[in-house]
Design an enzyme around this catalytic site. Structure first.
Site, mmCIF file in Angstrom:
data_model
loop_
_atom_site.group_PDB
_atom_site.id
_atom_site.type_symbol
_atom_site.label_atom_id
_atom_site.label_comp_id
_atom_site.label_asym_id
_atom_site.label_seq_id
_atom_site.Cartn_x
_atom_site.Cartn_y
_atom_site.Cartn_z
ATOM 1 C CD GLU A 111 85.783 -15.579 41.397
ATOM 2 O OE1 GLU A 111 86.705 -14.828 41.049
ATOM 3 O OE2 GLU A 111 84.583 -15.206 41.456
ATOM 4 C CD GLU A 137 85.686 -14.847 35.677
ATOM 5 O OE1 GLU A 137 85.109 -15.071 36.760
ATOM 6 O OE2 GLU A 137 86.544 -15.617 35.188
#
Length: 256
Positions: A110, A130
């Site tokens: 990110e 994740e």
């Protein structure tokens, strides 16, 4: 600055180095705050015309947030409203280059997606892992991947959490270039130096314009582009550029 994040400015180029190589440069709250502060400095000083973000050591750009710190938040609401390093990078008015020197995982991916230009070492690896731990990214993962690699490739990464190697990332458009490991920072600095030589206000408005191209309907984006062009055209730097062109010399831009 944090003990695990360094921030330097030289020749109009700022460099943020995530410096926790023994933990794959995983971000702590202290590092996140330091990154937010560093970006604020970049925004507030005319001396910075481009920012490079990279990681220390040969193994990792960043493995994202340090999972061991996530349970320290008192409530889910506190976690939701934490200082977010990806938000800070997206809010940087100056062009930002990610020099991805190794693993870019979770929040590290990110972080790279929050930058304007991404170049990678041949040893770089990318993943949104994740889902393997029971949650999803929250720093712009889905929108960043969808805009960069397309919906199907983004879904493949988000739903499997598996690694993507540098050549695949290049073919998908996740990064612009792949270099030998030893050539990564020289190449990032070369691109940053080219940007730093351009008219700073024009570079900043070009960044705004590019974001608008993603977010606005076509005709509104063109209208916004013309507004930005008019602003740039009225600057002293634009007048200097026209004069330098007529006089066949290099322009001297001053961000005015």
């Amino acid at each position: 600055m944090s003990a695990h994040l360094s921030f330097e400015i030289a020749d109009h180029i700022a460099t943020i180095t995530l410096d926790r190589p023994d933990k794959l440069n995983a971000m702590t709250p202290d590092m996140a705050k330091a990154l937010v502060d560093a970006v604020a400095t970049c925004n507030s000083t005319d001396d910075v015309r481009c920012l490079i973000v990279t990681g220390a050591g040969p193994r990792a750009f960043s493995a994202g947030s340090d999972i061991s710190t996530l349970d320290a938040y008192a409530t889910p609401w506190d976690f939701r409203n934490r200082a977010d390093y990806c938000d800070a990078l997206r809010a940087c008015r100056k062009p930002v280059i990610a020099a991805i020197n190794g693993y870019a995982l979770g929040g590290g991916l990110e972080t790279a997606l929050a930058c304007d230009i991404r170049i990678a070492s041949a040893s770089a690896r990318f993943a949104a892992p994740e889902i393997k731990l029971g949650w999803i990214g929250g720093g712009g993962m889905a929108v960043g991947l969808a805009q960069s690699v397309g919906m199907s490739n983004a879904a493949l990464m988000l739903l499997t959490g598996e690694m993507v190697e540098a050549p695949q990332a290049l073919s998908w458009g996740l990064v612009s270039e792949v270099t030998a490991p030893e050539e990564l920072m020289p190449r990032a600095c070369e691109i940053a130096a080219q940007i730093a030589q351009r008219a700073p206000i024009a570079a900043e408005t070009a960044k705004l314009n590019l974001r608008a191209a993603h977010q606005m309907p076509y005709e509104k984006a063109v209208e916004y582009e013309r507004d930005l062009q008019a602003i740039c055209f009225a600057t002293e730097d634009a007048a200097e550029g026209r004069m330098a062109f007529a006089e066949r010399r290099a322009p001297e831009f001053r961000r005015r």
